[in-house]
Design an enzyme around this catalytic site. Sequence first.
Site, PDB file in Angstrom:
ATOM      1  N   ASP A   1      -7.692  21.714   4.750  1.00  0.00           N
ATOM      2  CA  ASP A   1      -7.438  20.367   4.250  1.00  0.00           C
ATOM      3  C   ASP A   1      -5.983  19.977   4.472  1.00  0.00           C
ATOM      4  OD1 ASP A   1      -7.876  17.946   3.086  1.00  0.00           O
ATOM      5  OD2 ASP A   1      -8.289  18.683   1.086  1.00  0.00           O
TER       6      ASP A   1
ATOM      7  N   ASP B   1      -4.886  26.748   7.990  1.00  0.00           N
ATOM      8  CA  ASP B   1      -5.298  26.004   6.807  1.00  0.00           C
ATOM      9  C   ASP B   1      -6.317  24.925   7.216  1.00  0.00           C
ATOM     10  OD1 ASP B   1      -5.056  25.050   4.038  1.00  0.00           O
ATOM     11  OD2 ASP B   1      -4.041  23.331   4.938  1.00  0.00           O
TER      12      ASP B   1
END
Length: 268
Positions: free
Chosen positions: A17, A15
């Site tokens: 953010d 991932d």
Amino acid sequence: MDWKGEISMLGFLIDLDGTMYHGKVAIPKAKEFVEKLREKGLPFLFVTNNSSRTPEMVANHLQEMGIQAFVDEIYTSAQGAAQYMVEHQIGKIVYMIGEEGLEDALTKMGFILSESGNVDAVVQGIDRKFTYEKLAKAIQFIHLGAEFINTNPDHLLPSDEGPIPGAGSIAAAIQTAAKKEAVVIGKPSPIIMEYAIERLMRKVPTLKRENIWVVGDNLLTDIKAGVFAKLKTALVLTGISRKEDLKGLDYQPKIVAKDLEDLIHQLL
């Protein structure tokens, strides 16, 4: 369990953010984490629900923070939406609610963006210029038979000013008015995960699915997606989810790391 014995066989879906950065600031040890993966020759993809940026923009953003990244290492929910439409032969004419990343993904796959006439699908992502007029057009096209595709279900996004509505909030408005559920592409949907797994395994044909790790900061998107895809999961406590959030969940990450430095020690 000591995972280091099988280190040469691992792959990663990471991932962005909350895991690699917060806004314009790199999370501590993000650069070192990526460098360690490269040093050990471990394949990885950055997988993001953010449909607003092109892969080129995402790679540039990471590089500006000192994190080495290349365009072919990025997979966005916008790319996933375009791939889904191609694979399901939904049609070529699209009414788009979104930003540059979604427009880029759709047009690169040969879709024609239109605001009138016969529309095969309404494809919607985050749109920070969303209006009542766009909502009205979307529901009218859907009532006429257009498919409805949403890049991701995130209802809230972080910003420097505080939480702001995400693509899921826009989708909720369209769904309520149109009385039609969207096909959701982004995490925790299995759609984006299967596309990302397939892409990663194409890069390294010897990689086995059971040796792929999902690394993320959000239990409800990253970790849930990984668990449902039957992948190993690592939660880093650098973003949305906290350790106390694990209580009562019917799924759990394999590893919980307080930060990326801790994750490096546990996994690499």
